[in-house]
Design a protein around this motif. Structure first.
Motif, PDB file in Angstrom:
ATOM      1  N   LEU A 337      10.701   5.919  -6.549  1.00  0.00           N
ATOM      2  CA  LEU A 337       9.760   5.956  -7.671  1.00  0.00           C
ATOM      3  C   LEU A 337       9.242   7.390  -7.766  1.00  0.00           C
ATOM      4  N   THR A 338       9.344   7.986  -8.922  1.00  0.00           N
ATOM      5  CA  THR A 338       8.920   9.382  -9.026  1.00  0.00           C
ATOM      6  C   THR A 338       7.422   9.506  -8.766  1.00  0.00           C
ATOM      7  N   PRO A 339       7.001  10.570  -8.076  1.00  0.00           N
ATOM      8  CA  PRO A 339       5.568  10.773  -7.825  1.00  0.00           C
ATOM      9  C   PRO A 339       4.748  10.787  -9.103  1.00  0.00           C
ATOM     10  N   GLU A 340       5.310  11.339 -10.187  1.00  0.00           N
ATOM     11  CA  GLU A 340       4.585  11.386 -11.462  1.00  0.00           C
ATOM     12  C   GLU A 340       4.292   9.984 -11.979  1.00  0.00           C
ATOM     13  N   THR A 341       5.272   9.075 -11.882  1.00  0.00           N
ATOM     14  CA  THR A 341       5.063   7.699 -12.338  1.00  0.00           C
ATOM     15  C   THR A 341       3.965   7.023 -11.537  1.00  0.00           C
ATOM     16  N   LEU A 342       3.998   7.199 -10.217  1.00  0.00           N
ATOM     17  CA  LEU A 342       2.974   6.589  -9.378  1.00  0.00           C
ATOM     18  C   LEU A 342       1.598   7.149  -9.705  1.00  0.00           C
ATOM     19  N   ARG A 343       1.513   8.458  -9.928  1.00  0.00           N
ATOM     20  CA  ARG A 343       0.217   9.064 -10.268  1.00  0.00           C
ATOM     21  C   ARG A 343      -0.304   8.533 -11.600  1.00  0.00           C
ATOM     22  N   ARG A 344       0.567   8.387 -12.571  1.00  0.00           N
ATOM     23  CA  ARG A 344       0.148   7.893 -13.883  1.00  0.00           C
ATOM     24  C   ARG A 344      -0.474   6.502 -13.786  1.00  0.00           C
ATOM     25  N   VAL A 345       0.207   5.629 -13.058  1.00  0.00           N
ATOM     26  CA  VAL A 345      -0.274   4.255 -12.953  1.00  0.00           C
ATOM     27  C   VAL A 345      -1.540   4.188 -12.105  1.00  0.00           C
ATOM     28  N   ALA A 346      -1.642   5.025 -11.079  1.00  0.00           N
ATOM     29  CA  ALA A 346      -2.851   5.039 -10.241  1.00  0.00           C
ATOM     30  C   ALA A 346      -4.045   5.583 -11.016  1.00  0.00           C
ATOM     31  N   TRP A 347      -3.819   6.552 -11.874  1.00  0.00           N
ATOM     32  CA  TRP A 347      -4.913   7.158 -12.641  1.00  0.00           C
ATOM     33  C   TRP A 347      -5.454   6.192 -13.695  1.00  0.00           C
ATOM     34  N   ALA A 348      -4.541   5.482 -14.358  1.00  0.00           N
ATOM     35  CA  ALA A 348      -4.960   4.551 -15.421  1.00  0.00           C
ATOM     36  C   ALA A 348      -4.228   3.226 -15.235  1.00  0.00           C
ATOM     37  N   PRO A 349      -4.696   2.394 -14.298  1.00  0.00           N
ATOM     38  CA  PRO A 349      -4.008   1.134 -14.011  1.00  0.00           C
ATOM     39  C   PRO A 349      -4.313   0.080 -15.076  1.00  0.00           C
ATOM     40  N   PRO A 350      -3.564  -1.013 -15.083  1.00  0.00           N
ATOM     41  CA  PRO A 350      -3.868  -2.106 -16.005  1.00  0.00           C
ATOM     42  C   PRO A 350      -5.248  -2.697 -15.705  1.00  0.00           C
ATOM     43  N   ALA A 351      -5.818  -3.349 -16.711  1.00  0.00           N
ATOM     44  CA  ALA A 351      -7.149  -3.947 -16.536  1.00  0.00           C
ATOM     45  C   ALA A 351      -7.115  -5.018 -15.452  1.00  0.00           C
ATOM     46  N   GLU A 352      -6.087  -5.856 -15.473  1.00  0.00           N
ATOM     47  CA  GLU A 352      -5.903  -6.884 -14.454  1.00  0.00           C
ATOM     48  C   GLU A 352      -4.760  -6.456 -13.555  1.00  0.00           C
ATOM     49  N   ILE A 353      -5.032  -6.284 -12.296  1.00  0.00           N
ATOM     50  CA  ILE A 353      -4.003  -5.766 -11.394  1.00  0.00           C
ATOM     51  C   ILE A 353      -3.298  -6.916 -10.677  1.00  0.00           C
ATOM     52  N   ASP A 354      -2.021  -7.077 -10.998  1.00  0.00           N
ATOM     53  CA  ASP A 354      -1.143  -7.985 -10.272  1.00  0.00           C
ATOM     54  C   ASP A 354       0.272  -7.437 -10.411  1.00  0.00           C
ATOM     55  N   ALA A 355       1.222  -8.093  -9.769  1.00  0.00           N
ATOM     56  CA  ALA A 355       2.590  -7.564  -9.763  1.00  0.00           C
ATOM     57  C   ALA A 355       3.155  -7.455 -11.166  1.00  0.00           C
ATOM     58  N   SER A 376       6.753  -2.938  -7.366  1.00  0.00           N
ATOM     59  CA  SER A 376       5.585  -3.430  -8.118  1.00  0.00           C
ATOM     60  C   SER A 376       4.644  -4.284  -7.273  1.00  0.00           C
ATOM     61  N   GLN A 377       5.192  -5.166  -6.454  1.00  0.00           N
ATOM     62  CA  GLN A 377       4.350  -6.036  -5.639  1.00  0.00           C
ATOM     63  C   GLN A 377       3.552  -5.221  -4.619  1.00  0.00           C
ATOM     64  N   SER A 378       4.214  -4.269  -3.966  1.00  0.00           N
ATOM     65  CA  SER A 378       3.531  -3.458  -2.949  1.00  0.00           C
ATOM     66  C   SER A 378       2.456  -2.574  -3.580  1.00  0.00           C
ATOM     67  N   ILE A 379       2.749  -2.015  -4.751  1.00  0.00           N
ATOM     68  CA  ILE A 379       1.762  -1.175  -5.423  1.00  0.00           C
ATOM     69  C   ILE A 379       0.567  -2.004  -5.862  1.00  0.00           C
ATOM     70  N   ALA A 380       0.815  -3.183  -6.406  1.00  0.00           N
ATOM     71  CA  ALA A 380      -0.283  -4.051  -6.832  1.00  0.00           C
ATOM     72  C   ALA A 380      -1.180  -4.402  -5.648  1.00  0.00           C
ATOM     73  N   GLN A 381      -0.574  -4.748  -4.530  1.00  0.00           N
ATOM     74  CA  GLN A 381      -1.342  -5.093  -3.341  1.00  0.00           C
ATOM     75  C   GLN A 381      -2.152  -3.894  -2.846  1.00  0.00           C
ATOM     76  N   ALA A 382      -1.533  -2.711  -2.888  1.00  0.00           N
ATOM     77  CA  ALA A 382      -2.237  -1.503  -2.454  1.00  0.00           C
ATOM     78  C   ALA A 382      -3.421  -1.203  -3.363  1.00  0.00           C
ATOM     79  N   PHE A 383      -3.254  -1.391  -4.675  1.00  0.00           N
ATOM     80  CA  PHE A 383      -4.344  -1.148  -5.618  1.00  0.00           C
ATOM     81  C   PHE A 383      -5.504  -2.111  -5.381  1.00  0.00           C
TER      82      PHE A 383
END
Length: 398
Positions: A337-355, A376-383
């Motif tokens: 997963l590109t670092p840029e993609t991960l940063r984008r989603v971490a900066w502005a995540p969905p309102a409801e966080i799930d997988a 997706s599952q691991s990122i959701a859990q981490a968030f």
């Protein structure tokens, strides 16, 4: 060893097209440019190898378009190493594959620590492939015979390398992953036009002052125009460091510019009037640049703790989770997963966080289906855990 013949006429080219079409299996393709010597990124040699056909070395400038060759092999699999480096110059002459097998990208997906062609060939085929001419000026004519030997070997080994890598992909259960990545390479826009390309000037971040920045911009634009006109790489005219030094020094006169020791390069004095005009334009322009480039760029991660501590906590937690997945799957983290993609989603995540919501967000930023399924599952859990623990815990864990 017989000399390698370079095909430079239309008649010979058309004969070669017939021979290649009569071959069998995938078509190995490579291109040599004159990066660092010429302004353009055009191909100055195109190599093709196919089992049952042989090796063909084409001189693109006199041949022109390669539409006939493209039509003959369009439906075949093309084997390239680091395809994104060559696709643009191949497409310029009409060579546009529908299916590729990128041995460099596949080697990354296999988790190989070094993926240069010479290294991968030696590890998987047991053949030492010298790479001493990779940075040569391929616009040279006539091309020296040792260079042609090097260029021919680059494609002659690719089909065997492709087969060896394909077997390993199948063994590791990564064939589907590789196919998605190859398709993404073909679909990617490789000719992105930057709105302010002059901001790529090395050392520009060390320039202080709007007026100095304007001078740097005008110098870069003037050099770019000269480089394009003469088809010489910009850095061979005047290096970036010289432009930066001039923008910082802001000499008061043309003589002062000429006396600036840091302002050097083959065209630094022969084109002195040009550079002085650029400096004067930067000094007097009312079209002043802003210190930071435009766009929706995110702040650097080191600034997140102060500017958006919740996002900082999410990023640190998710980065740890993706790193663990990368090690588990033996896939480099930047391919997982590109670092840029991960940063984008971490900066502005969905309102409801799930997988599911994270999966949708990753897809919006261009992640491929396999990447989404893997992360997706691991990122959701981490968030979720980061939101529960708060920034303080993330800071303590980092």
């Amino acid at each position: 060893m017989a000399d390698h013949h370079v095909i430079a006429t239309r008649d010979e080219y058309l004969e070669a097209v017939e021979a290649i079409a009569a071959g069998n299996g995938p078509v190995a393709v490579d291109a040599e440019r004159a990066s660092g010597f010429r302004y353009s990124q055009r191909a100055y040699l195109i190599q093709v190898f196919r089992r049952g056909s042989g090796t063909f070395l084409f001189d693109p400038p006199p041949i022109g378009r390669f539409d006939e060759l493209n039509a003959a092999i369009a439906d075949e699999e093309w084997v390239l190493h680091a395809a994104t480096q060559d696709l643009t110059c191949l497409r310029e002459v009409g060579l546009d594959p529908k299916h590729v097998f990128d041995t460099e990208l596949a080697a990354r997906l296999l988790g190989m620590p070094r993926v240069g062609l010479g290294t991968v060939v030696e590890e998987l085929l047991g053949i030492h492939l010298a790479k001493e001419h990779s940075a040569a000026d391929w616009s040279t004519r006539p091309l020296p015979e040792p260079w042609l030997v090097y260029a021919a070997l680059d494609v002659e080994l690719l089909p065997d390398l492709r087969d060896a890598i394909a077997a390993l992909l199948e063994e590791q259960g990564k064939t589907g992953i590789a196919q998605q990545e190859f398709a993404d390479e073909l679909a990617r826009d490789l000719k992105v036009v930057r709105s302010e390309p002059w901001r790529r000037l090395s050392g520009i971040h060390s320039i202080r002052g709007i007026r100095n920045l304007a001078v740097a911009r005008e110098l870069w634009l003037s050099r770019d125009e000269l480089a394009r006109t003469t088809d010489i790489a910009p850095g061979r005219l005047v290096p970036d460091a010289s432009l930066t030094a001039a923008a910082k020094a802001m000499p008061e006169t043309k003589r002062g510019l000429a006396a600036l020791r840091e302002f050097n390069g083959r065209a630094s004095r022969t084109e002195l009037d040009r550079w002085w005009e650029a400096i004067e334009a930067g000094r007097t322009t009312e079209d002043l640049p802003v210190m930071r480039g435009n766009g929706d760029t995110l702040p650097p991660p080191r600034a997140w703790a102060d500017r958006n501590p919740e996002a900082d906590a999410r990023l640190k937690a998710a980065r740890a989770a993706v790193t663990a997945l990368s090690e588990e799957l033996s896939i480099p983290i930047e391919n997982l997963l590109t670092p840029e993609t991960l940063r984008r989603v971490a900066w502005a995540p969905p309102a409801e966080i799930d997988a599911a919501s994270i999966a949708a967000a990753l897809a919006e930023w261009g992640a491929r289906p396999w990447q989404i399924e893997a992360t997706s599952q691991s990122i959701a859990q981490a968030f979720v855990e980061a939101n529960q623990n708060g920034p303080e815990t993330a800071e303590a864990d980092s």
